[in-house]
Design an enzyme around this catalytic site. Structure first.
Site, PDB file in Angstrom:
ATOM      1  N   ASP A 194       0.855  -1.181   0.000  1.00 29.46           N
ATOM      2  CA  ASP A 194       0.000   0.000   0.000  1.00 29.46           C
ATOM      3  C   ASP A 194       0.892   1.233   0.000  1.00 29.46           C
ATOM      4  O   ASP A 194       2.124   1.129  -0.089  1.00 29.46           O
ATOM      5  CB  ASP A 194      -0.963   0.011   1.188  1.00 29.46           C
ATOM      6  CG  ASP A 194      -2.315   0.626   0.826  1.00 29.46           C
ATOM      7  OD1 ASP A 194      -2.351   1.837   0.522  1.00 29.46           O
ATOM      8  OD2 ASP A 194      -3.315  -0.107   0.817  1.00 29.46           O
ATOM      9  N   ASP A 228     -12.654  -3.305  11.478  1.00 27.89           N
ATOM     10  CA  ASP A 228     -12.049  -2.127  12.094  1.00 27.89           C
ATOM     11  C   ASP A 228     -13.120  -1.120  12.506  1.00 27.89           C
ATOM     12  O   ASP A 228     -12.827  -0.192  13.267  1.00 27.89           O
ATOM     13  CB  ASP A 228     -11.039  -1.464  11.144  1.00 27.89           C
ATOM     14  CG  ASP A 228     -11.592  -1.225   9.758  1.00 27.89           C
ATOM     15  OD1 ASP A 228     -12.198  -2.147   9.192  1.00 27.89           O
ATOM     16  OD2 ASP A 228     -11.412  -0.114   9.230  1.00 27.89           O
ATOM     17  N   TRP A 255     -16.871  -4.625  -1.751  1.00 27.48           N
ATOM     18  CA  TRP A 255     -16.632  -4.009  -0.442  1.00 27.48           C
ATOM     19  C   TRP A 255     -17.488  -2.773  -0.190  1.00 27.48           C
ATOM     20  O   TRP A 255     -17.709  -2.405   0.966  1.00 27.48           O
ATOM     21  CB  TRP A 255     -15.151  -3.653  -0.291  1.00 27.48           C
ATOM     22  CG  TRP A 255     -14.683  -2.446  -1.067  1.00 27.48           C
ATOM     23  CD1 TRP A 255     -14.271  -2.409  -2.354  1.00 27.48           C
ATOM     24  CD2 TRP A 255     -14.560  -1.106  -0.578  1.00 27.48           C
ATOM     25  NE1 TRP A 255     -13.899  -1.140  -2.723  1.00 27.48           N
ATOM     26  CE2 TRP A 255     -14.067  -0.312  -1.641  1.00 27.48           C
ATOM     27  CE3 TRP A 255     -14.821  -0.489   0.653  1.00 27.48           C
ATOM     28  CZ2 TRP A 255     -13.832   1.060  -1.509  1.00 27.48           C
ATOM     29  CZ3 TRP A 255     -14.592   0.872   0.781  1.00 27.48           C
ATOM     30  CH2 TRP A 255     -14.104   1.634  -0.285  1.00 27.48           C
ATOM     31  N   HIS A 301      -2.976   3.063  -4.546  1.00 27.63           N
ATOM     32  CA  HIS A 301      -2.382   2.578  -3.292  1.00 27.63           C
ATOM     33  C   HIS A 301      -0.936   2.114  -3.512  1.00 27.63           C
ATOM     34  O   HIS A 301      -0.537   1.056  -3.046  1.00 27.63           O
ATOM     35  CB  HIS A 301      -3.224   1.440  -2.708  1.00 27.63           C
ATOM     36  CG  HIS A 301      -4.528   1.898  -2.108  1.00 27.63           C
ATOM     37  ND1 HIS A 301      -4.589   2.586  -0.918  1.00 27.63           N
ATOM     38  CD2 HIS A 301      -5.803   1.769  -2.549  1.00 27.63           C
ATOM     39  CE1 HIS A 301      -5.868   2.853  -0.641  1.00 27.63           C
ATOM     40  NE2 HIS A 301      -6.615   2.381  -1.623  1.00 27.63           N
ATOM     41  N   ASP A 332      -8.676  -0.619  -6.265  1.00 23.24           N
ATOM     42  CA  ASP A 332      -9.631   0.290  -5.631  1.00 23.24           C
ATOM     43  C   ASP A 332      -9.027   1.674  -5.451  1.00 23.24           C
ATOM     44  O   ASP A 332      -7.807   1.851  -5.482  1.00 23.24           O
ATOM     45  CB  ASP A 332     -10.053  -0.260  -4.268  1.00 23.24           C
ATOM     46  CG  ASP A 332      -8.874  -0.382  -3.309  1.00 23.24           C
ATOM     47  OD1 ASP A 332      -7.823  -0.888  -3.737  1.00 23.24           O
ATOM     48  OD2 ASP A 332      -8.997   0.024  -2.138  1.00 23.24           O
ATOM     49  N   GLU A 333      -9.879   2.635  -5.239  1.00 25.23           N
ATOM     50  CA  GLU A 333      -9.512   3.989  -4.811  1.00 25.23           C
ATOM     51  C   GLU A 333      -8.315   4.525  -5.597  1.00 25.23           C
ATOM     52  O   GLU A 333      -7.292   4.908  -5.030  1.00 25.23           O
ATOM     53  CB  GLU A 333      -9.229   3.995  -3.299  1.00 25.23           C
ATOM     54  CG  GLU A 333     -10.457   3.646  -2.482  1.00 25.23           C
ATOM     55  CD  GLU A 333     -10.201   3.590  -0.986  1.00 25.23           C
ATOM     56  OE1 GLU A 333     -11.146   3.859  -0.210  1.00 25.23           O
ATOM     57  OE2 GLU A 333      -9.070   3.291  -0.580  1.00 25.23           O
ATOM     58  N   GLU A 376      -5.172   0.726   9.829  1.00 26.40           N
ATOM     59  CA  GLU A 376      -4.719   2.103  10.018  1.00 26.40           C
ATOM     60  C   GLU A 376      -4.714   2.487  11.497  1.00 26.40           C
ATOM     61  O   GLU A 376      -3.772   3.129  11.977  1.00 26.40           O
ATOM     62  CB  GLU A 376      -5.622   3.079   9.236  1.00 26.40           C
ATOM     63  CG  GLU A 376      -5.468   3.018   7.730  1.00 26.40           C
ATOM     64  CD  GLU A 376      -6.477   2.093   7.075  1.00 26.40           C
ATOM     65  OE1 GLU A 376      -6.812   2.317   5.907  1.00 26.40           O
ATOM     66  OE2 GLU A 376      -6.924   1.130   7.746  1.00 26.40           O
ATOM     67  N   TYR A 434     -16.463  -5.071   7.924  1.00 21.01           N
ATOM     68  CA  TYR A 434     -15.191  -4.394   8.143  1.00 21.01           C
ATOM     69  C   TYR A 434     -15.002  -4.331   9.651  1.00 21.01           C
ATOM     70  O   TYR A 434     -15.624  -3.512  10.339  1.00 21.01           O
ATOM     71  CB  TYR A 434     -15.205  -2.992   7.527  1.00 21.01           C
ATOM     72  CG  TYR A 434     -14.692  -2.944   6.101  1.00 21.01           C
ATOM     73  CD1 TYR A 434     -14.968  -3.974   5.210  1.00 21.01           C
ATOM     74  CD2 TYR A 434     -13.943  -1.858   5.645  1.00 21.01           C
ATOM     75  CE1 TYR A 434     -14.509  -3.925   3.918  1.00 21.01           C
ATOM     76  CE2 TYR A 434     -13.477  -1.801   4.338  1.00 21.01           C
ATOM     77  CZ  TYR A 434     -13.754  -2.856   3.482  1.00 21.01           C
ATOM     78  OH  TYR A 434     -13.293  -2.809   2.189  1.00 21.01           O
TER      79      TYR A 434
END
Length: 565
Positions: free
Chosen positions: A201, A432, A405, A272, A338-339, A482, A430
């Site tokens: 990442d 987290d 997701w 990422h 992703d992203e 994170e 998720y």
């Protein structure tokens, strides 16, 4: 789901099995309250093909109980004729539903474990371990006893889904090898069979690639780390890093295989990727920014520094994936996808020239071209690409699979288009995300997702037809790190909710609103003792222990129920 705690075998309630098996009954002819006994005279009768499971029984259950489980041979003189019989019975696949099916029968002094395959036999051995009680989950004997009793019973069982996964994000906060091996043991104890290992990442590159040594020399550590959510003013002002050598990876993969767990690696492209660009600046969009000035990112969020869509980048990552394929036998290889912000591509003359040369409409199709390239490349080598649901943007390669997701929508779209899907919607699995409202939860992220919420998660979208639903390979819980700086924080976020998720993934449960959560809670009372024996720093039902809190560390709580999209 079978009747745990009543029905055909009143004594089955003592078993408190998690995940709940398909059916629990009294063995034929057994009297009410009958018991099964194993002791120091109990041997292991291992039929052909069962040797690995026999070795696991001795090294794991034998170590915990002190029972030698010596090889049993018919006709040998023994004080008592006790044994654990291990057999592969392929017909169970048709009888019970699939190659991971098993049947366990325990009566008097004989425990018979039958598996449709070696995997099914291994899951049967895991159920046997639960029957012995929490002490069987320790690494050495603690009681000094040499006799172990549990209810006489028969268990018939098979999983609902073939993909029962857990994602561990070791890129944001590195988890040393021993921690990964420990999580493989925890997964096996809950009959989970896919470890999705998120290895790269913006914040770190965690796998040795021998032809590109700077990926770990430079890309595996950062000078400091944001503490808490990205809006937090707090920093941990010390270097953070680590990586797995190729031998470490081979050890992890082999350890997983012994437990019938597949390790699926994730190497992120084209977003990422700042850690990779920091190590090799030519991978970035050099006509837009000075990539040589980039370092491994020290905070969280979506990063605009993405890979350049050049032939050099493609060749570089082909080299990466060549070494990855040597280490991971998994059929699926995860490429992220992703992203990926398109800002730099929009400003890059090289990217715009590539869009024009390929006859593409826009940057979304450029990302699709990127994904299709690696889908073709992996397919030519007998592997399958899987990526996050953003890879649907701009068109998806025919053989690719999707990790859905951002809710159910990506999974529905993919399944209707004929793509296989793993359901892992952030609003439900998720881990987290915070477990309760209030200020006591450490670094509260996202929506409140209680143990009951996870237990009532349904992986198959209601919008799918029966034929479309066959594309749902299974489901996966994701643990992003994170805000999880060490193993105890990972434990806290994962457990006990991972136990509920495991039952959702394995057991054929009723519709969410009809599920007996009270019964699950009763079984969890016994299961917490197993987690204690395994040393899991779970969240207690009454709330976090004082040392599990993180007072003053800002999170990002979201109020209200999550959107059901």
């Amino acid at each position: 789901m079978g009747d745990i705690g009543g029905g055909e075998a009143a004594s089955a309630g003592e078993a408190a099995l998690i995940p709940a098996p398909g059916r629990v009954a009294a063995p034929g002819g057994a009297a009410a309250g009958a018991r099964c006994v194993v002791d120091t005279d109990t041997g292991i009768e291992a039929a052909e093909g069962t040797e690995r499971v026999a070795r696991w029984l001795r090294s794991t259950i034998g170590a915990a109980t002190g029972l030698p489980f010596a090889p049993y041979r018919e006709g040998e003189s023994r004080t008592q004729d006790g044994r654990v019989r291990l057999r592969i019975v392929p017909a169970l696949a048709d009888e019970l539903g699939g190659p991971e099916s098993y049947r366990l029968t325990a009566e008097n002094r004989v425990v018979t474990l039958d598996g449709a395959s070696e995997a099914g036999l291994f899951w049967a051995a895991g159920t046997f371990r639960q029957l012995l009680g929490p002490e069987a989950f320790r690494r050495a004997p603690v009681s000094g006893r040499d006799t172990w009793e549990f209810p006489a019973l028969t268990v018939h069982d098979s999983p609902r889904f073939g993909w029962r996964g857990l994602l561990l994000d070791v890129a944001r906060h590195f988890m040393p090898k021993d921690g990964v091996l420990r999580y493989l043991d925890l997964m096996a104890a809950h009959k989970l069979n896919v470890l999705h290992l998120h290895l790269t990442d913006d914040q770190g590159w965690r796998i040795e690639i021998r032809r590109y040594p700077k990926l770990t020399e430079t890309g595996s550590w950062r000078t400091r780390t944001k503490f808490g959510h990205r809006a937090s003013p707090l920093w941990e002002e010390k270097p953070h890093g680590g990586h797995y050598t190729q031998d470490d990876i081979r050890e992890i993969v082999a350890y997983a295989a012994e437990r019938h767990i597949t390790v699926v690696p994730e190497i992120d492209v084209p977003g990422h990727s700042q850690a990779a660009v920091a190590a090799y600046p030519e991978l970035g969009n050099t006509d837009v920014i000075d990539t040589s000035a980039l370092s491994v990112w020290d905070t969280w969020g979506i990063n605009s520094n993405v890979l350049a869509p050049t032939d050099n980048t493609l060749r570089f990552y082909e080299g990466v994936f060549e070494e990855v394929l040597e280490m991971f036998p998994s059929r699926f290889i995860h490429i992220g996808g992703d992203e990926c912000p398109k800002d730099q591509w929009q400003k890059s003359s090289a990217a715009q020239e590539r869009i024009a040369a390929l006859g593409l409409a826009d940057e979304d199709q450029l990302q699709s071209w990127f994904v299709r390239h690696f889908d073709t490349w992996l397919g030519a080598r007998g592997r399958r690409l899987i990526g996050w649901d953003e890879i649907l943007q701009g068109g998806l390669a025919p053989g690719a699979a999707v990790s859905s997701w951002r809710g159910y929508e990506g999974g529905v779209t993919a399944a209707r288009a004929g793509h296989d899907v793993v359901m892992c919607p952030e609003q439900y699995v998720y881990l987290d995300h915070r477990q309760a409202p209030g200020d006591e939860e450490p670094v509260p992220i996202g929506f409140v997702r209680t143990l009951e919420d996870v237990y009532r998660f349904e992986p198959v979208p209601a919008a799918l037809t029966e034929a479309e639903a066959r594309h749902v390979l299974g489901t996966q819980a994701n643990v992003w790190t994170e805000a999880l700086e060490d193993a105890r924080r990972v434990d806290y976020q994962a457990f006990p909710r991972l136990a509920a998720f495991a039952e959702v993934a394995w057991s054929r449960l009723p519709a969410p609103e009809e599920r007996d959560f009270a019964d699950f809670e009763r079984r969890m009372t016994a299961h917490y003792r197993r987690l204690d024996a395994l040393g899991v720093a779970y969240r207690p039902p009454t709330g976090p222990r004082p040392w599990q809190r993180r007072p003053g560390v800002p999170g990002r709580p979201l109020d209200g129920p999550p959107p059901n999209r």
